[in-house]
Design a protein around this motif. Sequence first.
Motif, short mmCIF file in Angstrom:
data_model
loop_
_atom_site.label_atom_id
_atom_site.label_comp_id
_atom_site.label_asym_id
_atom_site.label_seq_id
_atom_site.Cartn_x
_atom_site.Cartn_y
_atom_site.Cartn_z
N ARG A 111 28.39 6.26 37.75
CA ARG A 111 28.98 6.15 36.60
C ARG A 111 27.87 5.87 35.61
O ARG A 111 27.78 6.69 34.42
CB ARG A 111 30.00 5.22 36.19
N LYS A 112 27.01 5.28 35.89
CA LYS A 112 25.72 5.00 35.03
C LYS A 112 24.89 6.11 34.99
O LYS A 112 24.33 6.56 34.03
CB LYS A 112 24.95 3.52 35.68
N VAL A 113 24.61 6.80 36.36
CA VAL A 113 23.78 7.90 36.35
C VAL A 113 24.28 9.16 35.54
O VAL A 113 23.56 9.87 35.02
CB VAL A 113 23.57 8.22 37.64
N CYS A 114 25.68 9.31 35.67
CA CYS A 114 26.40 10.52 35.13
C CYS A 114 26.57 10.48 33.66
O CYS A 114 26.96 11.35 32.97
CB CYS A 114 27.92 10.78 35.93
N SER A 115 26.73 9.10 33.24
CA SER A 115 26.76 9.07 31.86
C SER A 115 25.56 9.33 30.84
O SER A 115 25.71 9.51 29.53
CB SER A 115 27.27 7.70 31.38
N LYS A 116 24.27 9.50 31.53
CA LYS A 116 23.15 9.67 30.75
C LYS A 116 23.03 11.16 30.21
O LYS A 116 23.47 12.13 30.63
CB LYS A 116 22.16 9.26 31.53
#
Length: 116
Positions: A111-116
């Motif tokens: 989620r952290k990687v894809c939200s960037k």
Amino acid sequence: MKYLKQLMIILIAYFLGVIIQVIFNLPIPGTVLGLIFLFLALSFGIVKTEMIEDICEVLISHMSFLFIPAGVGLMTSFDILKGKVVAFSCIILISTFIVWIVTAYVVKFLRKVCSK
């Protein structure tokens, strides 16, 4: 015919994983390698999600049916498990807890990687 084509894509990834595992005598099961190959093919756009979407829905909807062979295998192994129920139960609980934790951290990371 559409389902057969889609199933063939999944089976090719599976067989590729099994072949690589056997050729290189890897400690990782061929089924896991096949999943990794399918994931990489999806990630790099070699396989589009639309190409396997329908058969995946069919397989997921029948997933409980696919666990029957594993359940029967356990039932035929009751003699081996006799006297080890506590240890077996502890292993199941601990491994389930570990899978929950790892899954939670992987989802959090993605989620952290894809939200960037």
